[in-house]
Structure formats: structure tokens, C-alpha cells
Design an enzyme around this catalytic site. Structure first.
Site, PDB file in Angstrom:
ATOM      1  N   HIS A   1       0.836  -1.209   0.000  1.00  0.00           N
ATOM      2  CA  HIS A   1       0.000   0.000   0.000  1.00  0.00           C
ATOM      3  C   HIS A   1       0.872   1.260   0.000  1.00  0.00           C
ATOM      4  O   HIS A   1       1.202   1.810   1.046  1.00  0.00           O
ATOM      5  CB  HIS A   1      -0.895  -0.026   1.242  1.00  0.00           C
ATOM      6  CG  HIS A   1      -1.994   0.983   1.235  1.00  0.00           C
ATOM      7  ND1 HIS A   1      -3.213   0.748   1.841  1.00  0.00           N
ATOM      8  CD2 HIS A   1      -2.084   2.227   0.727  1.00  0.00           C
ATOM      9  CE1 HIS A   1      -3.990   1.817   1.699  1.00  0.00           C
ATOM     10  NE2 HIS A   1      -3.314   2.732   1.029  1.00  0.00           N
TER      11      HIS A   1
ATOM     12  N   ASP B   1       0.900   2.699   3.753  1.00  0.00           N
ATOM     13  CA  ASP B   1       0.001   3.768   3.294  1.00  0.00           C
ATOM     14  C   ASP B   1       0.786   5.070   3.122  1.00  0.00           C
ATOM     15  O   ASP B   1       0.319   6.160   3.478  1.00  0.00           O
ATOM     16  CB  ASP B   1      -1.176   3.960   4.240  1.00  0.00           C
ATOM     17  CG  ASP B   1      -2.284   4.826   3.637  1.00  0.00           C
ATOM     18  OD1 ASP B   1      -2.225   5.111   2.420  1.00  0.00           O
ATOM     19  OD2 ASP B   1      -3.207   5.223   4.378  1.00  0.00           O
TER      20      ASP B   1
ATOM     21  N   HIS C   1      -5.522  -0.679   5.736  1.00  0.00           N
ATOM     22  CA  HIS C   1      -5.304   0.137   6.957  1.00  0.00           C
ATOM     23  C   HIS C   1      -6.382  -0.010   8.036  1.00  0.00           C
ATOM     24  O   HIS C   1      -7.018   0.958   8.448  1.00  0.00           O
ATOM     25  CB  HIS C   1      -5.103   1.615   6.620  1.00  0.00           C
ATOM     26  CG  HIS C   1      -6.007   2.185   5.568  1.00  0.00           C
ATOM     27  ND1 HIS C   1      -7.371   2.018   5.569  1.00  0.00           N
ATOM     28  CD2 HIS C   1      -5.727   2.927   4.466  1.00  0.00           C
ATOM     29  CE1 HIS C   1      -7.889   2.636   4.531  1.00  0.00           C
ATOM     30  NE2 HIS C   1      -6.916   3.195   3.848  1.00  0.00           N
TER      31      HIS C   1
ATOM     32  N   ASN D   1      -5.011   5.974  -7.096  1.00  0.00           N
ATOM     33  CA  ASN D   1      -5.608   7.321  -7.085  1.00  0.00           C
ATOM     34  C   ASN D   1      -4.635   8.375  -7.608  1.00  0.00           C
ATOM     35  O   ASN D   1      -4.225   9.301  -6.914  1.00  0.00           O
ATOM     36  CB  ASN D   1      -6.133   7.679  -5.692  1.00  0.00           C
ATOM     37  CG  ASN D   1      -5.084   7.610  -4.603  1.00  0.00           C
ATOM     38  OD1 ASN D   1      -4.027   6.997  -4.772  1.00  0.00           O
ATOM     39  ND2 ASN D   1      -5.359   8.252  -3.479  1.00  0.00           N
TER      40      ASN D   1
ATOM     41  N   LEU E   1       2.471   6.578  -4.913  1.00  0.00           N
ATOM     42  CA  LEU E   1       3.614   7.167  -5.619  1.00  0.00           C
ATOM     43  C   LEU E   1       3.239   8.428  -6.401  1.00  0.00           C
ATOM     44  O   LEU E   1       4.106   9.113  -6.936  1.00  0.00           O
ATOM     45  CB  LEU E   1       4.245   6.126  -6.553  1.00  0.00           C
ATOM     46  CG  LEU E   1       4.867   4.911  -5.859  1.00  0.00           C
ATOM     47  CD1 LEU E   1       5.494   3.974  -6.873  1.00  0.00           C
ATOM     48  CD2 LEU E   1       5.897   5.333  -4.818  1.00  0.00           C
TER      49      LEU E   1
ATOM     50  N   ASN F   1      -6.284   9.352   7.069  1.00  0.00           N
ATOM     51  CA  ASN F   1      -7.513   8.591   6.842  1.00  0.00           C
ATOM     52  C   ASN F   1      -7.160   7.117   6.635  1.00  0.00           C
ATOM     53  O   ASN F   1      -6.434   6.804   5.697  1.00  0.00           O
ATOM     54  CB  ASN F   1      -8.239   9.129   5.611  1.00  0.00           C
ATOM     55  CG  ASN F   1      -9.594   8.460   5.390  1.00  0.00           C
ATOM     56  OD1 ASN F   1      -9.965   7.526   6.081  1.00  0.00           O
ATOM     57  ND2 ASN F   1     -10.324   8.940   4.391  1.00  0.00           N
TER      58      ASN F   1
ATOM     59  N   ASP G   1      -8.654   2.802  -3.111  1.00  0.00           N
ATOM     60  CA  ASP G   1      -8.160   3.405  -1.873  1.00  0.00           C
ATOM     61  C   ASP G   1      -8.161   4.930  -1.935  1.00  0.00           C
ATOM     62  O   ASP G   1      -7.774   5.533  -2.938  1.00  0.00           O
ATOM     63  CB  ASP G   1      -6.753   2.935  -1.554  1.00  0.00           C
ATOM     64  CG  ASP G   1      -6.271   3.518  -0.235  1.00  0.00           C
ATOM     65  OD1 ASP G   1      -6.894   3.213   0.789  1.00  0.00           O
ATOM     66  OD2 ASP G   1      -5.327   4.310  -0.250  1.00  0.00           O
TER      67      ASP G   1
END
Length: 428
Positions: free
Chosen positions: A56, A303, A230, A90, A59, A276, A150
Site C-alpha cells: 500500500h 500507506d 489500513h 488514485n 507514488l 484517513n 483506496d
């Protein structure tokens, strides 16, 4: 073909051994090894682990190169002991087509510091309305196996069911950002005593737990795999534990920051602590540590969420959510899990290399430190203690919650298929 002899390393924290790397492969593991012409690394009792795998990572490229690029992100990964990272979807444009995931994959190949496996979006544009090109992304050169929106939850149960059915055909997995959107409108931090006293909108634990409960039942119904991103609450731990007891094919991850930090830090109003899912309570933190130790939570995932200075140096409500994590993850795990006696170094290798590689089907990573295996390795000075200084980060961003904090452990060397990417703490 170059040779490297690592002398006197504690392989997975065990007794000191020598490890001979020949080209891209581990040639021999034993004591008293020698090799003519080999570069010798005196490990002096440092711990040798398989190269870490992060399921996770953000980049940011394409589209937000002001935060991070594939090159800077993989340099940060190598600095933290990682040899393989999974890049979340994302981006701008969203990684929801074969073309975008192949672009990210090729950028990873060009960087040379770390293998990059793109994560494909579950829905077109992360909008939750229509399935993305899951099959095309899997069949692309990138060979996508993990799919996630995500940053957003796949909140529609029908869409989630269809995604689970689709990926089942080729053994893929859907990684869910568990956040019921209606329960978290305007949320700024964990819902609890601190949010009430600070007057900040609360992010209730049930918003995470209700989605996890739904999705493990969907996975059972479909007979597919679901992965929980997460995980952050004690209640979520109990749901995953129950699901595993029923034989449901669910895996879960926890971040380093959720293993160490609590929502009490938000009282500073420092946006570096805005993330988050949000930082939770001390009770949640302790439950997450216990669950990682007993295997209810399968892996640690960073994350890693880089942001430029202006997105964090502002008032709390306007600040972006997220923290960088690749370069500090192993130190936080040492402090929270190893130094507390909850995990040994073999357990760390399991949670940060073997299992994430298995979940993501990362070929050549998460392999034993033994002869004939790929030389993807990281050497850790576990006796080191030092203050975190983000000025020295390889990441393009500096939004770490650990600035000035003393943490144990330091990655001194990383090898990707026998090639050193980090030597004596410095990138090659």
C-alpha cells in the site's frame, strides 16, 4: 557477474551467518564462507531480512509529481529496506485502464531502485459507479493482481460483489478502503472524547467496521478474496478474527502509524497528524498490536501518502490527509512490536515481506534467505537509535509525524536482485 559476501549477519534475527550473493541470486548461506573477488560487507551482527514488500504505497505519478514520483518514491522505498511496492490507483489520470497501469509499471522498471506493481482501480475514476477494466489491467504487461479504490470506499454492495466475482476468475484480490461515506461526512478525526472536546467532526469506528462486516460476508458468499486496507479499530480486529474463524478468505493490514500514535496528538492541531483512517485511541492501538502479533492482522503496510508542504502547512480543516511512511516503517515496527516482545525478527519478515508478497503475488519477493533464491535483501542495524530528520528523506515530501522523535533501528543496506540500492545508509 558481481559477488557480495555479507559476513556475520543475523539472518531473520538468528545466529550470525555469512550470505554469499552471486549476481542476482543467493549462492550460499553458512559460516566461514569466502569468495575470491567478492565485495565483503561486515554485518557485525546486524539483522538480515528478505527485502520488504509494501502492499500500500502512493507514488502519485502520473499527475501529482509535486508530491512524489515513481523515482523518488522508489528511492524512499530502498532507503526503508523495500524491494517491492504496490502503487495505489488514485493518480491523475486514475489507474483504471491498461494504459495507465503499464505506464506506472514501466516507470518502476526504469527507476531501478525497487520493483513497482501497480494497483488497479476497482471502479472507473474511483467514482464507485461502474467497474473499471479489471481483466484488461490483469492481462496487461503490468499483470495487475490487486484492485482498490483506496482513498475512497467501494460503498455500493452490488459493485463490490461484482468486483469480487470478477477477480475470482484470475485469482485477484479486492483491497477495500473501509469507510461508510454517509457516516463520515465532514469527519476530521476519530470520533471520541478528543473530537468532542476539540469540536472537530468525528470519524466513528462503526464507519469502518460496518463495511468490513459487509465485505467479509460478500467474500464468503462469492467465494472470493478480500483484503482490508489500513485496519484501525479494535472492533475491526474482532470482525476479521470472526471471519477467519469461519474460513472466509480475508486478509488485513495495519499501518505503522496506527501501531504507535493516538488521537490525543490531534490536540496540537498539527495537520501532520491528519490521516484517513484517523488516529484512534490507546485501546485501539493495543488491540492492533496484539492482532498483528497473533496473525489476525496479516501484514504491515505503510500507506505512504506524500503531500507537498502547502497541503499540510495550513489550518487543520483545509489540510490533506496522509503521512509519508516508507523510510520509517521498519523503525516503528521495531519499537512497537519487537522491542515490546510481541514479535521476533522472523515475525517481522513474515508480516513485512513473506505475507504481503503472497497476498499481492509478487514474484521473486518475500522469499527465504537461502541458496538459490533471488537476492532481494535488507540489512538492519537494530542497535541504532536516532532522531527522525525529514530533511534527509529520499521522498519528495516531508509530511512525517515522527520529526524529532527518537526511533530505533536503521536500514544500512538494500539489495534488489543482488544489486545494492542502499549502501551504508546512502542510496547508490
Amino acid at each position: 557477474m558481481s559477488k557480495t559476501l555479507i559476513r556475520g549477519a543475523k539472518v531473520l534475527g538468528g545466529e550470525p551467518q555469512d550470505v554469499l550473493i552471486d549476481g542476482a541470486t543467493i549462492a550460499e548461506v553458512g559460516t566461514g564462507l569466502s569468495a575470491e573477488g567478492a565485495e565483503v560487507i561486515e554485518a557485525d551482527g546486524k539483522v538480515l531480512l528478505p527485502g520488504l514488500v509494501d502492499l500500500h504505497t502512493h507514488l502519485r505519478e502520473p499527475g501529482r509529481e509535486d508530491s512524489e514520483t515513481v523515482l523518488t518514491g522508489t528511492r524512499a522505498a530502498a532507503s526503508g529496506g523495500y524491494t517491492n511496492v504496490f502503487a495505489m490507483a488514485n493518480t491523475f489520470p486514475v489507474a483504471d485502464t491498461a494504459g495507465v497501469v503499464e505506464q506506472v509499471w514501466r516507470l518502476g522498471q526504469e527507476s531501478g531502485y525497487c520493483d513497482v506493481q501497480p494497483v488497479g482501480a476497482v471502479t472507473v475514476g474511483l467514482e464507485g459507479a461502474k467497474l473499471a477494466e479489471l481483466g484488461a489491467m490483469h492481462e496487461s504487461a503490468a499483470g495487475v493482481t490487486v484492485f482498490s479504490d483506496d482513498g475512497k470506499c467501494v460503498h455500493d454492495a452490488v459493485i463490490m460483489r461484482r468486483a469480487l466475482e470478477y477477480v475470482k476468475a484470475f485469482g485477484g484480490v479486492v483491497a477495500q478502503h473501509a469507510q461508510e461515506p454517509r457516516l463520515t461526512e465532514g469527519a476530521q478525526m476519530n470520533e471520541g472524547v478528543a473530537s468532542a472536546e476539540l469540536g472537530l467532526g468525528g470519524w466513528p469506528a462503526v464507519a469502518e467496521e460496518s463495511i468490513i462486516a459487509r465485505d467479509v460476508l460478500l467474500a464468503e458468499h462469492v467465494g472470493s478474496r478480500v483484503h482490508i486496507c489500513h485496519l484501525s479499530t479494535a472492533g475491526s480486529v474482532e470482525i476479521v478474527r470472526w471471519a477467519k474463524s469461519r474460513g472466509i478468505d480475508v486478509t488485513a493490514e495495519v499501518t505503522p502509524h496506527h501501531l504507535l500514535l493516538t488521537d490525543e496528538l490531534v490536540r496540537s492541531y498539527n495537520p501532520v497528524y491528519k490521516v484517513n483512517p484517523p488516529l484512534r485511541t490507546e485501546r485501539d492501538v493495543l488491540a492492533l498490536r496484539e492482532a498483528l502479533a497473533d496473525g489476525t492482522i496479516d501484514i504491515v503496510a505503510t500507506d505512504h501518502a506524500p503531500h507537498p508542504h502547502e497541503d499540510k502547512d495550513c489550518e487543520w480543516a483545509a489540510a490533506a490527509m496522509g503521512m509519508v511512511g516508507l523510510e520509517t516503517a521498519l523503525s516503528v515496527v521495531q519499537e512497537t512490536m519487537v522491542d515490546t516482545g510481541l514479535l521476533d525478527w522472523a515475525g517481522v519478515a513474515d508480516r513485512m515481506s513473506f505475507k504481503p508478497a503472497k497476498i499481492g503475488q509478487a514474484t521473486g519477493h518475500g522469499r527465504p534467505v537461502s541458496a538459490g533464491e533471488p537476492a532481494n535483501l535488507t540489512l538492519v542495524d537494530t542497535a541504532y537509535r536516532g532522531q527522525v530528520d525529514p530533511a534527509g528523506f529520499a521522498s519528495r515530501s516531508r509530511n512525517t509525524p515522527y520529526e524529532g522523535r527518537e526511533l530505533p533501528g536503521r536500514v544500512t543496506h538494500t539489495w534488489l536482485r543482488g544489486k545494492a540500492t542502499l549502501v551504508d545508509g546512502k542510496l547508490t
